[in-house]
Design a protein around this motif. Structure first.
Motif, PDB file in Angstrom:
ATOM      1  N   ILE A 148      45.304  54.099  35.514  1.00  0.00           N
ATOM      2  CA  ILE A 148      46.412  54.966  35.917  1.00  0.00           C
ATOM      3  C   ILE A 148      46.998  54.571  37.274  1.00  0.00           C
ATOM      4  O   ILE A 148      47.904  55.236  37.768  1.00  0.00           O
ATOM      5  CB  ILE A 148      45.975  56.450  35.957  1.00  0.00           C
ATOM      6  CG1 ILE A 148      44.866  56.657  36.998  1.00  0.00           C
ATOM      7  CG2 ILE A 148      45.528  56.928  34.590  1.00  0.00           C
ATOM      8  CD1 ILE A 148      44.520  58.121  37.224  1.00  0.00           C
ATOM      9  N   ALA A 149      46.488  53.496  37.875  1.00  0.00           N
ATOM     10  CA  ALA A 149      46.976  53.071  39.183  1.00  0.00           C
ATOM     11  C   ALA A 149      48.406  52.561  39.086  1.00  0.00           C
ATOM     12  O   ALA A 149      48.807  51.965  38.083  1.00  0.00           O
ATOM     13  CB  ALA A 149      46.064  51.991  39.758  1.00  0.00           C
ATOM     14  N   ASP A 150      49.175  52.805  40.141  1.00  0.00           N
ATOM     15  CA  ASP A 150      50.532  52.276  40.230  1.00  0.00           C
ATOM     16  C   ASP A 150      50.554  50.945  40.973  1.00  0.00           C
ATOM     17  O   ASP A 150      51.458  50.142  40.786  1.00  0.00           O
ATOM     18  CB  ASP A 150      51.431  53.278  40.953  1.00  0.00           C
ATOM     19  CG  ASP A 150      51.538  54.586  40.188  1.00  0.00           C
ATOM     20  OD1 ASP A 150      52.084  54.572  39.067  1.00  0.00           O
ATOM     21  OD2 ASP A 150      51.059  55.617  40.692  1.00  0.00           O
ATOM     22  N   LEU A 151      49.556  50.736  41.824  1.00  0.00           N
ATOM     23  CA  LEU A 151      49.422  49.487  42.568  1.00  0.00           C
ATOM     24  C   LEU A 151      47.938  49.254  42.820  1.00  0.00           C
ATOM     25  O   LEU A 151      47.217  50.183  43.177  1.00  0.00           O
ATOM     26  CB  LEU A 151      50.171  49.564  43.902  1.00  0.00           C
ATOM     27  CG  LEU A 151      50.037  48.356  44.834  1.00  0.00           C
ATOM     28  CD1 LEU A 151      50.816  47.158  44.282  1.00  0.00           C
ATOM     29  CD2 LEU A 151      50.536  48.697  46.244  1.00  0.00           C
ATOM     30  N   VAL A 152      47.489  48.021  42.624  1.00  0.00           N
ATOM     31  CA  VAL A 152      46.101  47.658  42.905  1.00  0.00           C
ATOM     32  C   VAL A 152      46.095  46.689  44.089  1.00  0.00           C
ATOM     33  O   VAL A 152      46.820  45.686  44.082  1.00  0.00           O
ATOM     34  CB  VAL A 152      45.418  47.006  41.694  1.00  0.00           C
ATOM     35  CG1 VAL A 152      44.013  46.520  42.068  1.00  0.00           C
ATOM     36  CG2 VAL A 152      45.337  47.987  40.532  1.00  0.00           C
ATOM     37  N   VAL A 153      45.310  47.012  45.101  1.00  0.00           N
ATOM     38  CA  VAL A 153      45.121  46.111  46.243  1.00  0.00           C
ATOM     39  C   VAL A 153      43.772  45.426  46.061  1.00  0.00           C
ATOM     40  O   VAL A 153      42.718  46.070  46.117  1.00  0.00           O
ATOM     41  CB  VAL A 153      45.161  46.872  47.571  1.00  0.00           C
ATOM     42  CG1 VAL A 153      44.859  45.927  48.735  1.00  0.00           C
ATOM     43  CG2 VAL A 153      46.523  47.528  47.774  1.00  0.00           C
ATOM     44  N   LEU A 154      43.813  44.129  45.802  1.00  0.00           N
ATOM     45  CA  LEU A 154      42.585  43.344  45.648  1.00  0.00           C
ATOM     46  C   LEU A 154      42.152  42.934  47.048  1.00  0.00           C
ATOM     47  O   LEU A 154      42.537  41.888  47.575  1.00  0.00           O
ATOM     48  CB  LEU A 154      42.838  42.129  44.766  1.00  0.00           C
ATOM     49  CG  LEU A 154      41.610  41.295  44.367  1.00  0.00           C
ATOM     50  CD1 LEU A 154      40.572  42.155  43.664  1.00  0.00           C
ATOM     51  CD2 LEU A 154      42.030  40.124  43.494  1.00  0.00           C
ATOM     52  N   ASN A 155      41.353  43.798  47.662  1.00  0.00           N
ATOM     53  CA  ASN A 155      40.978  43.644  49.060  1.00  0.00           C
ATOM     54  C   ASN A 155      39.786  42.693  49.214  1.00  0.00           C
ATOM     55  O   ASN A 155      39.119  42.354  48.246  1.00  0.00           O
ATOM     56  CB  ASN A 155      40.649  45.022  49.652  1.00  0.00           C
ATOM     57  CG  ASN A 155      40.638  45.015  51.154  1.00  0.00           C
ATOM     58  OD1 ASN A 155      41.376  44.259  51.795  1.00  0.00           O
ATOM     59  ND2 ASN A 155      39.813  45.854  51.752  1.00  0.00           N
ATOM     60  N   LYS A 156      39.552  42.261  50.449  1.00  0.00           N
ATOM     61  CA  LYS A 156      38.462  41.340  50.787  1.00  0.00           C
ATOM     62  C   LYS A 156      38.592  40.041  49.993  1.00  0.00           C
ATOM     63  O   LYS A 156      37.594  39.447  49.585  1.00  0.00           O
ATOM     64  CB  LYS A 156      37.098  42.004  50.544  1.00  0.00           C
ATOM     65  CG  LYS A 156      36.921  43.324  51.299  1.00  0.00           C
ATOM     66  CD  LYS A 156      35.533  43.887  51.141  1.00  0.00           C
ATOM     67  CE  LYS A 156      35.414  45.232  51.847  1.00  0.00           C
ATOM     68  NZ  LYS A 156      34.062  45.824  51.734  1.00  0.00           N
ATOM     69  N   ALA A 157      39.842  39.626  49.790  1.00  0.00           N
ATOM     70  CA  ALA A 157      40.098  38.396  49.033  1.00  0.00           C
ATOM     71  C   ALA A 157      39.480  37.184  49.720  1.00  0.00           C
ATOM     72  O   ALA A 157      39.169  36.180  49.061  1.00  0.00           O
ATOM     73  CB  ALA A 157      41.600  38.199  48.863  1.00  0.00           C
TER      74      ALA A 157
END
Length: 352
Positions: A148-157
């Motif tokens: 249900i997310a509108d934006l995913v931040v793939l952190n600690k890349a």
């Protein structure tokens, strides 16, 4: 005159994914915008975005006193009312959900709120690039959140190799088809992707909001540095996403535009601006439009402005030329032939 609405953004992610780091980054780079923060399980804090960063606690001392409240989701409406009051001069509200919270409950409460001063600003789900496979195996409920997310931040890349990141992105694409994914390190996401920053009133040179066109011009200019001192395009925070600006002096066909909006391309995260419609027998033809993820809202726009359509579309990995072509196809060449009931599709999403 259209009433200004404050976007409410839900910031979610499992424990340790980097939500607070991302929030502090937003606070430190918000320009002149005032951010109201509701920290689930801790407290409600009114924050001048340029004066507080790295201070998320059960008690925060500000110039105008302390707010120290245990937050329960049943009290969310009260906190939203407090932050949205005109005297607070808040521009955006961020709810940092607990790492074990169910973000859909917070979203449901925002959408069900009777407060006409706020509007849902999207669910931003933060994912730890290095720990995601193991975390998901222990907590399969994360699949629900990502869906249900509108934006995913793939952190600690920076902590994951290229192959590892590619595998995680493929899984994220399977769990949330079409949802934009932005890679980040240390939560460094450009606030412009989430909300519209405005210049501080005491900046004499800043007389208007920096537009995406301004960002592009600065990035092309000699000697421009990003906030962390980098000179290369890849180091710019805004390099992770694209924007399309669209202007039309011709009115838009409401049915064609609704078909365009109903079939938004993968990676398109936000749409904002004004639309001037061609619609016979409809007195109010100009609407403000706000879309984030699958959420869409039209509201009456001031009638004193020029009858021009002005839109900005923001996303990651989007085909900018195809978007412009799609919007061009929504122009109405013969406004006098507009059907009387053509606005019905728009009015389904219009705020009363």
């Amino acid at each position: 005159m259209a009433k200004r609405q404050i976007p409410v953004i839900v910031l979610a992610g499992f424990l340790g994914s980097g939500k607070t780091t991302l929030l502090n980054h937003l606070l430190g780079r918000s320009g002149g915008s005032r951010i109201g923060v509701i920290v689930n399980d801790f407290g409600s804090i009114e924050i001048d975005a340029m004066s507080v960063a790295g201070q998320v606690d059960s008690m925060v001392s500000l110039g105008n006193g302390c707010l120290c409240c245990a937050v329960d989701t049943s009290e969310l409406d009260g906190f939203l009312d407090r932050l949205a009051r005109p005297t607070a001069r808040i521009d955006v509200i961020v709810i940092e959900a607990s790492g074990l919270a169910e973000p859909q409950e917070l979203i449901r409460m925002i959408l069900a709120s009777d407060n006409t001063s706020i509007v849902y600003g999207g669910l931003v789900e933060v994912v730890d690039a290095a720990e995601f496979p193991a975390t998901r195996a222990r907590h399969p409920e994360l699949d629900r959140h990502l869906a249900i997310a509108d934006l995913v931040v793939l952190n600690k890349a920076d902590r994951a190799g290229e192959e590892e990141r590619r595998a995680v992105r493929a899984e994220l694409g399977r769990l949330g088809p079409g949802t934009p994914v932005v890679e980040a390190s240390y939560g460094r996401v450009d606030p412009e992707l989430l909300f519209d920053r405005k210049p501080r009133e005491d900046h004499a040179e800043a007389v208007r909001q920096l537009s995406f066109e301004d960002l592009v011009r600065e990035e092309r200019g000699d000697g421009h540095e990003c906030g962390d001192g980098c000179h290369e395009h890849g180091g710019h925070l805004h390099a992770a996403y694209d924007s399309v600006s669209f202007t039309s002096a011709e009115p838009m066909d409401p049915r064609r535009l609704m078909e365009f909006l109903d079939d938004r391309p993968a990676g398109l995260y936000r749409i904002k601006g004004f639309v001037h419609f061609a619609a016979a027998g409809h007195r109010r033809k100009r609407y403000a439009v706000h879309a984030v993820g699958d959420f869409l809202r039209f509201s009456a726009a001031p009638g004193t402005r020029e009858p021009v359509t002005q839109l900005v579309l923001i996303g990651t990995g989007i085909d900018t030329e195809a978007l412009r072509a799609g919007l061009d196809a929504c122009r109405h060449v013969s406004p006098e032939d507009a059907e009387e009931h053509s606005m019905w599709g728009v009015l389904r999403y219009a705020q009363a």
